[in-house]
Design a protein around this motif. Structure first.
Motif, mmCIF file in Angstrom:
data_model
loop_
_atom_site.group_PDB
_atom_site.id
_atom_site.type_symbol
_atom_site.label_atom_id
_atom_site.label_comp_id
_atom_site.label_asym_id
_atom_site.label_seq_id
_atom_site.Cartn_x
_atom_site.Cartn_y
_atom_site.Cartn_z
ATOM 1 N N LEU A 83 0.830 -1.206 0.000
ATOM 2 C CA LEU A 83 0.000 0.000 0.000
ATOM 3 C C LEU A 83 0.866 1.259 0.000
ATOM 4 O O LEU A 83 0.563 2.237 -0.692
ATOM 5 C CB LEU A 83 -0.953 -0.010 1.200
ATOM 6 C CG LEU A 83 -2.020 -1.115 1.177
ATOM 7 C CD1 LEU A 83 -2.831 -1.106 2.464
ATOM 8 C CD2 LEU A 83 -2.929 -0.981 -0.044
ATOM 9 N N ARG A 84 1.956 1.223 0.757
ATOM 10 C CA ARG A 84 2.875 2.368 0.774
ATOM 11 C C ARG A 84 3.524 2.548 -0.600
ATOM 12 O O ARG A 84 3.684 3.669 -1.090
ATOM 13 C CB ARG A 84 3.938 2.168 1.847
ATOM 14 C CG ARG A 84 4.844 3.362 1.989
ATOM 15 C CD ARG A 84 5.675 3.281 3.246
ATOM 16 N NE ARG A 84 6.638 4.357 3.242
ATOM 17 C CZ ARG A 84 7.838 4.282 3.751
ATOM 18 N NH1 ARG A 84 8.226 3.177 4.367
ATOM 19 N NH2 ARG A 84 8.656 5.302 3.700
ATOM 20 N N ALA A 85 3.897 1.455 -1.228
ATOM 21 C CA ALA A 85 4.494 1.525 -2.562
ATOM 22 C C ALA A 85 3.497 2.089 -3.578
ATOM 23 O O ALA A 85 3.870 2.907 -4.423
ATOM 24 C CB ALA A 85 4.987 0.148 -2.989
ATOM 25 N N PHE A 86 2.233 1.682 -3.493
ATOM 26 C CA PHE A 86 1.213 2.253 -4.380
ATOM 27 C C PHE A 86 1.134 3.761 -4.169
ATOM 28 O O PHE A 86 1.121 4.538 -5.118
ATOM 29 C CB PHE A 86 -0.164 1.629 -4.122
ATOM 30 C CG PHE A 86 -0.340 0.221 -4.613
ATOM 31 C CD1 PHE A 86 0.404 -0.295 -5.659
ATOM 32 C CD2 PHE A 86 -1.292 -0.597 -4.025
ATOM 33 C CE1 PHE A 86 0.206 -1.597 -6.115
ATOM 34 C CE2 PHE A 86 -1.499 -1.889 -4.462
ATOM 35 C CZ PHE A 86 -0.744 -2.391 -5.517
ATOM 36 N N SER A 87 1.076 4.166 -2.915
ATOM 37 C CA SER A 87 0.969 5.586 -2.579
ATOM 38 C C SER A 87 2.175 6.373 -3.093
ATOM 39 O O SER A 87 2.027 7.421 -3.718
ATOM 40 C CB SER A 87 0.815 5.742 -1.072
ATOM 41 O OG SER A 87 0.783 7.106 -0.726
ATOM 42 N N LYS A 88 3.375 5.879 -2.822
ATOM 43 C CA LYS A 88 4.596 6.575 -3.251
ATOM 44 C C LYS A 88 4.702 6.670 -4.767
ATOM 45 O O LYS A 88 5.324 7.593 -5.286
ATOM 46 C CB LYS A 88 5.837 5.896 -2.686
ATOM 47 C CG LYS A 88 6.086 6.207 -1.230
ATOM 48 C CD LYS A 88 7.521 5.862 -0.876
ATOM 49 C CE LYS A 88 7.893 6.403 0.465
ATOM 50 N NZ LYS A 88 8.214 7.819 0.453
ATOM 51 N N ASN A 89 4.089 5.719 -5.470
ATOM 52 C CA ASN A 89 4.114 5.732 -6.931
ATOM 53 C C ASN A 89 2.868 6.389 -7.527
ATOM 54 O O ASN A 89 2.603 6.248 -8.711
ATOM 55 C CB ASN A 89 4.283 4.305 -7.465
ATOM 56 C CG ASN A 89 5.697 3.812 -7.294
ATOM 57 O OD1 ASN A 89 6.581 4.203 -8.044
ATOM 58 N ND2 ASN A 89 5.939 2.981 -6.294
ATOM 59 N N LYS A 90 2.100 7.062 -6.664
ATOM 60 C CA LYS A 90 0.913 7.817 -7.080
ATOM 61 C C LYS A 90 -0.126 6.954 -7.800
ATOM 62 O O LYS A 90 -0.776 7.390 -8.744
ATOM 63 C CB LYS A 90 1.319 9.016 -7.931
ATOM 64 C CG LYS A 90 2.197 9.990 -7.152
ATOM 65 C CD LYS A 90 2.567 11.185 -7.953
ATOM 66 C CE LYS A 90 3.419 12.200 -7.245
ATOM 67 N NZ LYS A 90 4.150 11.889 -6.078
ATOM 68 N N ILE A 91 -0.247 5.720 -7.335
ATOM 69 C CA ILE A 91 -1.300 4.832 -7.826
ATOM 70 C C ILE A 91 -2.508 5.098 -6.938
ATOM 71 O O ILE A 91 -2.496 4.809 -5.744
ATOM 72 C CB ILE A 91 -0.850 3.361 -7.769
ATOM 73 C CG1 ILE A 91 0.323 3.160 -8.732
ATOM 74 C CG2 ILE A 91 -2.004 2.427 -8.089
ATOM 75 C CD1 ILE A 91 1.023 1.828 -8.597
ATOM 76 N N THR A 92 -3.527 5.696 -7.525
ATOM 77 C CA THR A 92 -4.658 6.193 -6.739
ATOM 78 C C THR A 92 -5.888 5.297 -6.785
ATOM 79 O O THR A 92 -6.904 5.641 -6.191
ATOM 80 C CB THR A 92 -5.043 7.609 -7.203
ATOM 81 O OG1 THR A 92 -5.399 7.552 -8.596
ATOM 82 C CG2 THR A 92 -3.892 8.586 -6.992
ATOM 83 N N ASN A 93 -5.805 4.187 -7.475
ATOM 84 C CA ASN A 93 -6.945 3.268 -7.515
ATOM 85 C C ASN A 93 -7.308 2.845 -6.094
ATOM 86 O O ASN A 93 -6.440 2.688 -5.243
ATOM 87 C CB ASN A 93 -6.596 2.005 -8.301
ATOM 88 C CG ASN A 93 -6.266 2.277 -9.729
ATOM 89 O OD1 ASN A 93 -5.330 3.003 -10.029
ATOM 90 N ND2 ASN A 93 -7.022 1.678 -10.636
ATOM 91 N N GLN A 94 -8.598 2.617 -5.883
ATOM 92 C CA GLN A 94 -9.024 2.012 -4.623
ATOM 93 C C GLN A 94 -8.360 0.639 -4.541
ATOM 94 O O GLN A 94 -8.286 -0.085 -5.538
ATOM 95 C CB GLN A 94 -10.547 1.839 -4.598
ATOM 96 C CG GLN A 94 -11.033 1.062 -3.392
ATOM 97 C CD GLN A 94 -12.468 0.578 -3.544
ATOM 98 O OE1 GLN A 94 -13.074 0.679 -4.605
ATOM 99 N NE2 GLN A 94 -12.995 0.031 -2.472
ATOM 100 N N VAL A 95 -7.855 0.297 -3.368
ATOM 101 C CA VAL A 95 -7.255 -1.023 -3.165
ATOM 102 C C VAL A 95 -8.148 -1.803 -2.219
ATOM 103 O O VAL A 95 -8.414 -1.370 -1.100
ATOM 104 C CB VAL A 95 -5.829 -0.927 -2.596
ATOM 105 C CG1 VAL A 95 -5.247 -2.328 -2.383
ATOM 106 C CG2 VAL A 95 -4.933 -0.106 -3.521
ATOM 107 N N VAL A 96 -8.622 -2.940 -2.701
ATOM 108 C CA VAL A 96 -9.403 -3.864 -1.882
ATOM 109 C C VAL A 96 -8.434 -4.943 -1.432
ATOM 110 O O VAL A 96 -7.758 -5.553 -2.260
ATOM 111 C CB VAL A 96 -10.572 -4.472 -2.681
ATOM 112 C CG1 VAL A 96 -11.307 -5.511 -1.845
ATOM 113 C CG2 VAL A 96 -11.506 -3.381 -3.173
ATOM 114 N N VAL A 97 -8.362 -5.176 -0.122
ATOM 115 C CA VAL A 97 -7.446 -6.175 0.416
ATOM 116 C C VAL A 97 -8.237 -7.399 0.861
ATOM 117 O O VAL A 97 -9.185 -7.281 1.638
ATOM 118 C CB VAL A 97 -6.624 -5.616 1.595
ATOM 119 C CG1 VAL A 97 -5.696 -6.684 2.161
ATOM 120 C CG2 VAL A 97 -5.827 -4.389 1.152
#
Length: 149
Positions: free
Chosen positions: A21-35
Motif C-alpha cells: 500500500l505504501r508503494a502504491f501511494s509513493k508511486n501515485k497509484i490512486t486506484n481504490q485497493v481492496v485487500v
C-alpha cells in the motif's frame, strides 16, 4: 479505464500489505485497493459472495495482485477459480509472492497467471517494482473488456 477500477490485493502478511500500500501511494497509484487477507475472501469478493454479497460484480478489478501462500485456500486455487469462471477468466492476475519454487512458477503460468513476480526484500527495490507494475497494468495494458472512449 483501468485507473478507475479497483486493485485487488490478496495478501495475508500485514507487513507485506502495508509495504504494498505504501508503494502504491509513493508511486501515485490512486486506484481504490481492496485487500483480501485469505483465498476465500478473494474469491468471495470477486464473485459477490459472503461478506461481499450484493457487491456489483460487473465492476471487476483492473488487476489482481495475488500471493500464493494464503490461509484457507492458497493462491493457486484462487487463480484456478478466477480462470474457471467466464466473469473473471480474463482478469489480469499478477502473482506477487516470496515463493521461488519452480513448481509454483510453472503451475501459476499453466493456470493462466499473466505475470509472476518474486517480492524483493529490499524496500527501495520493492517500491520500484510495484511502481512499474502499476504503470504497466493500470496505464499501459489494454483490458479485454476495454471499450473505446
Amino acid at each position: 479505464m483501468a485507473t478507475d477500477r479497483p486493485i485487488l490485493l490478496v495478501e495475508d502478511n500485514p507487513d507485506d500489505e502495508a509495504l504494498t500500500l505504501r508503494a502504491f501511494s509513493k508511486n501515485k497509484i490512486t486506484n481504490q485497493v481492496v485487500v483480501a487477507r485469505d483465498g476465500i475472501d478473494a474469491v468471495e469478493y470477486l464473485f459477490g459472495m459472503g461478506r461481499h454479497a450484493g457487491r456489483d460484480t460487473s465492476v471487476q478489478p483492473a488487476v489482481v495482485f495475488l500471493d500464493l501462500k494464503l490461509p484457507r485456500i492458497d493462491g493457486l486455487e484462487v487463480l484456478r477459480r478466477i480462470r474457471a469462471d467466464s466473469r473473471t477468466a480474463l482478469l489480469p492476475v499478477v502473482v506477487l509472492t516470496t515463493s521461488r519454487e519452480l513448481q509454483d512458477i510453472q503451475e501459476a503460468y499453466s493456470l493462466g497467471a499473466n505475470s509472476y513476480i518474486r517480492k524483493p526484500v529490499d524496500f527501495e527495490r520493492f517500491l520500484f517494482t510495484v511502481g512499474q507494475l502499476g504503470l504497466y497494468w493500470l496505464s499501459l495494458n489494454e483490458l479485454a473488456d476495454s471499450r473505446p472512449d
